[in-house]
Design a protein around this motif. Structure first.
Motif, mmCIF file in Angstrom:
data_model
loop_
_atom_site.group_PDB
_atom_site.id
_atom_site.type_symbol
_atom_site.label_atom_id
_atom_site.label_comp_id
_atom_site.label_asym_id
_atom_site.label_seq_id
_atom_site.Cartn_x
_atom_site.Cartn_y
_atom_site.Cartn_z
ATOM 1 N N ARG A 196 32.188 53.452 34.107
ATOM 2 C CA ARG A 196 33.426 54.185 34.411
ATOM 3 C C ARG A 196 34.625 53.322 34.021
ATOM 4 O O ARG A 196 34.673 52.132 34.342
ATOM 5 N N ARG A 197 35.591 53.909 33.343
ATOM 6 C CA ARG A 197 36.755 53.148 32.893
ATOM 7 C C ARG A 197 37.728 52.918 34.043
ATOM 8 O O ARG A 197 37.953 53.795 34.881
ATOM 9 N N THR A 198 38.310 51.714 34.047
ATOM 10 C CA THR A 198 39.369 51.448 35.001
ATOM 11 C C THR A 198 40.607 52.255 34.623
ATOM 12 O O THR A 198 40.903 52.450 33.437
ATOM 13 N N SER A 199 41.359 52.690 35.608
ATOM 14 C CA SER A 199 42.614 53.405 35.341
ATOM 15 C C SER A 199 43.717 52.450 34.927
ATOM 16 O O SER A 199 44.741 52.869 34.388
ATOM 17 N N LYS A 200 43.503 51.150 35.140
ATOM 18 C CA LYS A 200 44.545 50.145 34.873
ATOM 19 C C LYS A 200 44.355 49.557 33.482
ATOM 20 O O LYS A 200 44.139 48.359 33.302
ATOM 21 N N ARG A 201 44.432 50.439 32.482
ATOM 22 C CA ARG A 201 44.226 50.041 31.095
ATOM 23 C C ARG A 201 45.043 50.962 30.211
ATOM 24 O O ARG A 201 45.511 52.016 30.648
ATOM 25 N N PHE A 202 45.213 50.572 28.953
ATOM 26 C CA PHE A 202 45.825 51.457 27.976
ATOM 27 C C PHE A 202 44.809 52.528 27.581
ATOM 28 O O PHE A 202 43.601 52.281 27.566
ATOM 29 N N ALA A 203 45.298 53.713 27.250
ATOM 30 C CA ALA A 203 44.427 54.871 27.046
ATOM 31 C C ALA A 203 43.397 54.663 25.947
ATOM 32 O O ALA A 203 42.295 55.212 26.000
ATOM 33 N N HIS A 204 43.733 53.836 24.934
ATOM 34 C CA HIS A 204 42.827 53.666 23.804
ATOM 35 C C HIS A 204 41.672 52.708 24.093
ATOM 36 O O HIS A 204 40.749 52.600 23.285
ATOM 37 N N LEU A 205 41.699 52.011 25.216
ATOM 38 C CA LEU A 205 40.777 50.897 25.451
ATOM 39 C C LEU A 205 39.594 51.294 26.326
ATOM 40 O O LEU A 205 39.759 51.855 27.408
ATOM 41 N N VAL A 206 38.391 50.976 25.858
ATOM 42 C CA VAL A 206 37.180 51.101 26.670
ATOM 43 C C VAL A 206 37.057 49.829 27.498
ATOM 44 O O VAL A 206 36.779 48.750 26.977
ATOM 45 N N ASP A 207 37.247 49.946 28.812
ATOM 46 C CA ASP A 207 37.238 48.780 29.699
ATOM 47 C C ASP A 207 36.881 49.228 31.108
ATOM 48 O O ASP A 207 37.516 50.156 31.632
ATOM 49 N N GLY A 218 12.283 37.461 24.146
ATOM 50 C CA GLY A 218 12.215 38.551 25.102
ATOM 51 C C GLY A 218 13.024 38.364 26.367
ATOM 52 O O GLY A 218 12.988 39.231 27.256
ATOM 53 N N ALA A 219 13.768 37.259 26.488
ATOM 54 C CA ALA A 219 14.660 37.100 27.638
ATOM 55 C C ALA A 219 15.774 38.146 27.554
ATOM 56 O O ALA A 219 16.226 38.508 26.466
ATOM 57 N N ARG A 220 16.218 38.626 28.716
ATOM 58 C CA ARG A 220 17.238 39.669 28.781
ATOM 59 C C ARG A 220 18.549 39.113 29.336
ATOM 60 O O ARG A 220 18.539 38.310 30.272
ATOM 61 N N ILE A 221 19.647 39.576 28.752
ATOM 62 C CA ILE A 221 20.975 39.099 29.136
ATOM 63 C C ILE A 221 21.870 40.294 29.402
ATOM 64 O O ILE A 221 21.899 41.248 28.610
ATOM 65 N N ASP A 222 22.598 40.273 30.517
ATOM 66 C CA ASP A 222 23.649 41.264 30.734
ATOM 67 C C ASP A 222 24.978 40.538 30.861
ATOM 68 O O ASP A 222 25.074 39.494 31.502
ATOM 69 N N LEU A 223 25.991 41.086 30.217
ATOM 70 C CA LEU A 223 27.318 40.476 30.189
ATOM 71 C C LEU A 223 28.362 41.542 30.475
ATOM 72 O O LEU A 223 28.516 42.495 29.717
ATOM 73 N N GLU A 224 29.065 41.381 31.563
ATOM 74 C CA GLU A 224 30.183 42.259 31.905
ATOM 75 C C GLU A 224 31.458 41.710 31.275
ATOM 76 O O GLU A 224 31.811 40.559 31.497
ATOM 77 N N VAL A 225 32.133 42.537 30.477
ATOM 78 C CA VAL A 225 33.453 42.196 29.951
ATOM 79 C C VAL A 225 34.451 43.157 30.583
ATOM 80 O O VAL A 225 34.380 44.372 30.364
ATOM 81 N N PHE A 226 35.375 42.611 31.355
ATOM 82 C CA PHE A 226 36.354 43.415 32.104
ATOM 83 C C PHE A 226 37.705 42.732 31.931
ATOM 84 O O PHE A 226 37.978 41.716 32.562
ATOM 85 N N VAL A 227 38.526 43.263 31.041
ATOM 86 C CA VAL A 227 39.738 42.552 30.651
ATOM 87 C C VAL A 227 41.003 43.054 31.351
ATOM 88 O O VAL A 227 42.113 42.640 31.019
ATOM 89 N N ASN A 228 40.826 43.920 32.350
ATOM 90 C CA ASN A 228 41.951 44.345 33.191
ATOM 91 C C ASN A 228 41.552 44.283 34.661
ATOM 92 O O ASN A 228 41.829 45.196 35.437
ATOM 93 N N CYS A 229 40.923 43.180 35.054
ATOM 94 C CA CYS A 229 40.422 43.081 36.425
ATOM 95 C C CYS A 229 41.538 42.842 37.445
ATOM 96 O O CYS A 229 41.312 42.947 38.642
#
Length: 334
Positions: A196-207, A218-229
């Motif tokens: 779900r996109r944060t409302s605190k972002r510019f309209a064009h940005l997926v964040d 076979g190791a698994r990695i998850d990385l959260e990128v959140f640039v308007n936290c």
């Protein structure tokens, strides 16, 4: 020996590196500066007792310049690095090495034609004390074989010019290199999931974005990128193995107990969080140049990160798992 450095790019990171070379790093000095804005170049050069020159080519060719530090706009990196290699001068290039994997490949070909390493990429997290401690524990087998990694890269805000692909190309690129280095293997697949996109972002940005990787083993990695936290610059990393887990320590901060609460401050930008790592990186590079050997993150590391980044960007639109197609590392970069 004092290493005379020509700096290409006098923006935020370039001027910070000039300050570092002038006041922190021993055995090096700024000899020449250029920038797309001549006035900015002249001001920055005057502040460190250097000469302002009109173009990248002039800085690279200047007889007083022993080595080159590239801190310009990403799309300009490849041309500057190739010019330095052609001149036989060591170069420290801020990330990304180039904005396309093909340009990274051209740099590797030029470097191999030269016959020895000249290029170091500015993946400064390899010089951070917390990450280095994690690397040492993983390498000595303290957690057994790594199975998973959980990471987060959060910024309080980003400017309107920041676009969705930059979450991978400019932000997650640090974790991409760090995880390759920590785990000692390449990332074989990449996928991006859109929460779900944060409302605190510019309209064009997926964040925010959730990046998923699988390594060759076979190791698994998850990385959260959140640039308007909103709350600060928050970097997290944990690697889970068969026998234990290792987590990146929080930066040392004073803990305040007052008004019924207990807590510490959160860094608001990369300078406060990784300033010491940048210092260590540039000092190690200057020492390596003086000794005639380059040992930091290589052009191959820049290329491999670019290939992973390209796969992730392709997945951004489709949500599909995309192979990175990173080739076998050449012996030249072993």
């Amino acid at each position: 020996m004092t290493v005379n450095v020509g700096v290409i790019g006098a923006g935020m990171i370039g001027t910070d590196h000039m300050r570092r070379l002038d006041r922190v790093v021993s055995g090096a000095r700024v000899a020449a500066v250029t920038d797309i804005d001549p006035a900015r170049a002249a001001e920055a050069a005057a502040g460190v007792g250097a000469r302002a020159l009109a173009t990248d080519a002039e800085v690279v060719a200047a007889p007083e310049v022993d080595a080159v530090l590239v801190a310009s706009w990403g799309p300009a990196h490849a041309a500057s690095v190739l010019a330095a290699v052609a001149a036989g001068k060591p170069v420290l290039c801020e990330k990304p090495l180039a904005t396309t994997a093909e340009d990274c490949r051209r740099i590797m070909e030029a470097e191999r034609a030269h016959g020895s390493r000249l290029v170091q990429v500015g993946f400064m997290r390899r010089y951070d004390t917390g990450y280095r401690a994690m690397k040492a524990l993983i390498d000595e087998g303290a957690i057994g074989a790594p199975l998973m990694a959980h990471c987060a890269h959060r910024n309080p805000t980003v400017p309107e010019a920041y676009h969705s692909e930059m979450a991978t190309k400019d932000t997650a690129i640090h974790e991409i290199d760090t995880l390759r280095w920590l785990l000692g293997e390449e990332l074989a697949t990449a996928q991006i999931i859109r929460p779900r996109r944060t409302s605190k972002r510019f309209a064009h940005l997926v964040d925010p974005q959730l990046l998923l990787f699988e390594t060759e083993s076979g190791a698994r990695i998850d990385l959260e990128v959140f640039v308007n936290c909103q709350y600060g610059y928050d970097i997290r990393c944990e690697v889970v193995g068969e026998d234990g887990a290792v987590r990146l320590p929080e930066p040392r901060e004073a803990v305040l107990h007052a008004a019924g609460r207990s807590g510490s401050s959160v860094p608001q930008d990369w300078k406060r969080r990784f300033g010491a790592a940048f210092d260590a990186e540039v000092q190690a590079w200057a020492d390596a140049v003086a000794a005639g050997r380059i040992e930091g993150p290589s052009a191959w590391d820049g290329y491999a990160a670019a290939m992973v980044g390209d796969a992730a960007v392709r997945s951004l639109e489709t949500g599909e798992v995309v192979p990175t197609k990173v080739e076998e590392r050449p012996d030249f970069y072993a």
